[in-house]
Motif scaffolding. Structure first.
Motif, PDB file in Angstrom:
ATOM      1  N   ASP A 120       0.869  -1.164   0.000  1.00 37.29           N
ATOM      2  CA  ASP A 120       0.000   0.000   0.000  1.00 37.29           C
ATOM      3  C   ASP A 120       0.915   1.225   0.000  1.00 37.29           C
ATOM      4  O   ASP A 120       1.902   1.261   0.742  1.00 37.29           O
ATOM      5  N   THR A 121       0.613   2.219  -0.816  1.00 43.84           N
ATOM      6  CA  THR A 121       1.425   3.435  -0.780  1.00 43.84           C
ATOM      7  C   THR A 121       1.251   4.117   0.577  1.00 43.84           C
ATOM      8  O   THR A 121       0.228   3.976   1.241  1.00 43.84           O
ATOM      9  N   ILE A 122       2.271   4.875   0.984  1.00 35.64           N
ATOM     10  CA  ILE A 122       2.298   5.521   2.296  1.00 35.64           C
ATOM     11  C   ILE A 122       2.640   6.992   2.092  1.00 35.64           C
ATOM     12  O   ILE A 122       3.415   7.352   1.199  1.00 35.64           O
ATOM     13  N   TRP A 123       2.080   7.845   2.939  1.00 35.03           N
ATOM     14  CA  TRP A 123       2.336   9.282   2.844  1.00 35.03           C
ATOM     15  C   TRP A 123       3.807   9.608   3.048  1.00 35.03           C
ATOM     16  O   TRP A 123       4.469   9.048   3.925  1.00 35.03           O
ATOM     17  N   TYR A 124       4.320  10.541   2.244  1.00 35.48           N
ATOM     18  CA  TYR A 124       5.731  10.932   2.333  1.00 35.48           C
ATOM     19  C   TYR A 124       6.073  11.491   3.711  1.00 35.48           C
ATOM     20  O   TYR A 124       7.150  11.213   4.252  1.00 35.48           O
ATOM     21  N   GLN A 125       5.185  12.301   4.276  1.00 37.02           N
ATOM     22  CA  GLN A 125       5.461  12.887   5.586  1.00 37.02           C
ATOM     23  C   GLN A 125       5.686  11.818   6.642  1.00 37.02           C
ATOM     24  O   GLN A 125       6.447  12.017   7.583  1.00 37.02           O
ATOM     25  N   SER A 182      10.294   5.168  -2.589  1.00 41.22           N
ATOM     26  CA  SER A 182      10.177   5.157  -4.052  1.00 41.22           C
ATOM     27  C   SER A 182       9.842   6.541  -4.591  1.00 41.22           C
ATOM     28  O   SER A 182       9.467   7.456  -3.848  1.00 41.22           O
ATOM     29  N   ASP A 183       9.948   6.679  -5.908  1.00 39.55           N
ATOM     30  CA  ASP A 183       9.400   7.858  -6.576  1.00 39.55           C
ATOM     31  C   ASP A 183       7.910   7.939  -6.251  1.00 39.55           C
ATOM     32  O   ASP A 183       7.272   6.912  -5.976  1.00 39.55           O
ATOM     33  N   PRO A 184       7.321   9.139  -6.283  1.00 36.99           N
ATOM     34  CA  PRO A 184       5.899   9.249  -5.947  1.00 36.99           C
ATOM     35  C   PRO A 184       5.021   8.460  -6.918  1.00 36.99           C
ATOM     36  O   PRO A 184       5.224   8.507  -8.123  1.00 36.99           O
ATOM     37  N   ILE A 185       4.063   7.738  -6.349  1.00 33.08           N
ATOM     38  CA  ILE A 185       3.067   7.039  -7.150  1.00 33.08           C
ATOM     39  C   ILE A 185       1.850   7.947  -7.318  1.00 33.08           C
ATOM     40  O   ILE A 185       1.332   8.138  -8.412  1.00 33.08           O
ATOM     41  N   ILE A 186       1.423   8.524  -6.202  1.00 33.91           N
ATOM     42  CA  ILE A 186       0.377   9.558  -6.226  1.00 33.91           C
ATOM     43  C   ILE A 186       1.065  10.861  -5.839  1.00 33.91           C
ATOM     44  O   ILE A 186       1.575  11.003  -4.728  1.00 33.91           O
ATOM     45  N   ARG A 187       1.109  11.799  -6.766  1.00 36.48           N
ATOM     46  CA  ARG A 187       1.872  13.023  -6.538  1.00 36.48           C
ATOM     47  C   ARG A 187       1.078  14.028  -5.718  1.00 36.48           C
ATOM     48  O   ARG A 187      -0.155  13.950  -5.645  1.00 36.48           O
ATOM     49  N   GLN A 232      12.159   1.070  -8.687  1.00 41.59           N
ATOM     50  CA  GLN A 232      12.343   2.390  -9.287  1.00 41.59           C
ATOM     51  C   GLN A 232      12.341   2.317 -10.816  1.00 41.59           C
ATOM     52  O   GLN A 232      11.734   3.161 -11.493  1.00 41.59           O
ATOM     53  N   ILE A 233      12.995   1.301 -11.352  1.00 41.41           N
ATOM     54  CA  ILE A 233      13.013   1.118 -12.806  1.00 41.41           C
ATOM     55  C   ILE A 233      11.593   0.876 -13.318  1.00 41.41           C
ATOM     56  O   ILE A 233      11.137   1.463 -14.308  1.00 41.41           O
ATOM     57  N   GLY A 234      10.864  -0.009 -12.611  1.00 37.45           N
ATOM     58  CA  GLY A 234       9.509  -0.351 -13.027  1.00 37.45           C
ATOM     59  C   GLY A 234       8.549   0.812 -12.939  1.00 37.45           C
ATOM     60  O   GLY A 234       7.688   0.993 -13.810  1.00 37.45           O
ATOM     61  N   ILE A 235       8.676   1.616 -11.882  1.00 40.56           N
ATOM     62  CA  ILE A 235       7.797   2.784 -11.732  1.00 40.56           C
ATOM     63  C   ILE A 235       7.990   3.743 -12.894  1.00 40.56           C
ATOM     64  O   ILE A 235       7.016   4.266 -13.459  1.00 40.56           O
ATOM     65  N   LYS A 236       9.238   3.988 -13.255  1.00 42.60           N
ATOM     66  CA  LYS A 236       9.514   4.886 -14.386  1.00 42.60           C
ATOM     67  C   LYS A 236       8.894   4.353 -15.671  1.00 42.60           C
ATOM     68  O   LYS A 236       8.336   5.121 -16.478  1.00 42.60           O
TER      69      LYS A 236
END
Length: 287
Positions: free
Chosen positions: A101-106, A118-123, A248-252
């Motif tokens: 599950d994605t998690i908040w950057y803060q 990771s790079d942001p999934i939801i910006r 990271q490669i896959g997200i890009k």
């Protein structure tokens, strides 16, 4: 001798890449995902236009597709339960390789010494929620909501960092802490609590239902959450570096293919239908 050593390294690498890894996931999200997949592989799914689809299901697919596209072949063993409040601790302790599950950057930024982010999934700015309530309470709640939530009671979870901080800034009449999403939905559905924040889906009116609950979005009101969401990889796990590199490669690749945006749009999380709804934004939100 050197050739034998190279062969040994290759065998070891192959063993690591094909080994089974346990990951945690909420049971309801896993069940929704299996229904939507309908027997097909997560690596083949292209259509998320399903009434049970939501943001968490898309996250579940993206993380697996990204790791595979990045060149790492892992077999995941799913541990089902209520893990929202525990996943960060499991990651920090090296007991969990990666968050599904994605998690908040803060929330993640406090632990950069123990986590790869990771790079942001939801910006930042893309996460917009509705205020969901019992269908019997919609008109009353809509009258009560002005520029804040001071006239309504809300349930959320302290484990959802940005949701909780945003709600506190909106000064609800009361803010109840509950770890289980389904319990929250039942509390709201039964009228014990006025409302809860939930992302939008691909049906209108926006509704979620299950065993013993039915909740619906208050129309024309939305709350943007001002943070980005990311996957986290535990630095303490033996597979940490190669998993993060592959991720990271896959997200890009998924981003450049338009898959991430398209999947969230199809499930209704990125939703044009609420574009003109009134946004309630607190004066002080997480930076």
């Amino acid at each position: 001798m050197r050739i034998g050593f190279i062969v040994l390294l290759a065998l070891l690498s192959n063993h690591l890449c094909s080994q089974e890894v346990s990951v945690t996931i909420e049971k309801d999200i896993y069940d929704y995902a299996q229904t939507i997949l309908s027997g097909q592989s997560v690596h083949n799914i292209e259509n998320f236009n399903h009434p049970l689809c939501q943001r968490d299901v898309v996250d579940f697919v993206i993380i697996q597709k990204a790791i595979k596209l990045g060149g790492l072949d892992l077999t995941f063993k799913f541990e089902l339960g209520n893990y929202d409040a525990r996943n960060i601790r499991l990651l920090l302790d090296g007991l969990l390789l990666v968050s599904f599950d994605t998690i908040w950057y803060q929330q993640l930024s406090k632990h950069t010494d123990k986590l790869y982010i990771s790079d942001p999934i939801i910006r930042k700015g893309e996460y917009v929620t509705g205020i969901y309530t019992s269908p019997n309470n919609i008109n009353d709640l809509k009258r009560k909501i002005s520029n804040d939530l001071s006239n309504v009671s809300i349930v959320s979870s302290r484990a959802w960092y940005t949701d909780w901080q945003t709600l506190k800034a909106l000064k609800p009449k009361s803010l109840e802490d509950e770890a289980d999403w389904i319990v929250m939905a039942k509390m709201v559905s039964r009228g014990w609590i006025d409302g809860m924040l939930v992302s939008f889906n691909n049906q209108s009116p926006f509704q979620y239902s299950g065993h013993d609950y039915f909740i619906e979005a208050v129309p024309d009101i939305k709350i943007p959450l001002q943070d980005s969401r990311h996957f986290a990889v535990s630095r303490s796990h033996p597979l940490a570096e190669q998993t993060f590199k592959a991720l990271q490669i896959g997200i890009k690749k998924l981003r450049s293919q338009g898959f991430i945006k398209r999947a969230y749009q199809q499930c209704g999380f990125f939703n044009e239908m609420v574009k003109d709804w009134r946004a309630i934004i607190p004066q002080n939100t997480p930076e």
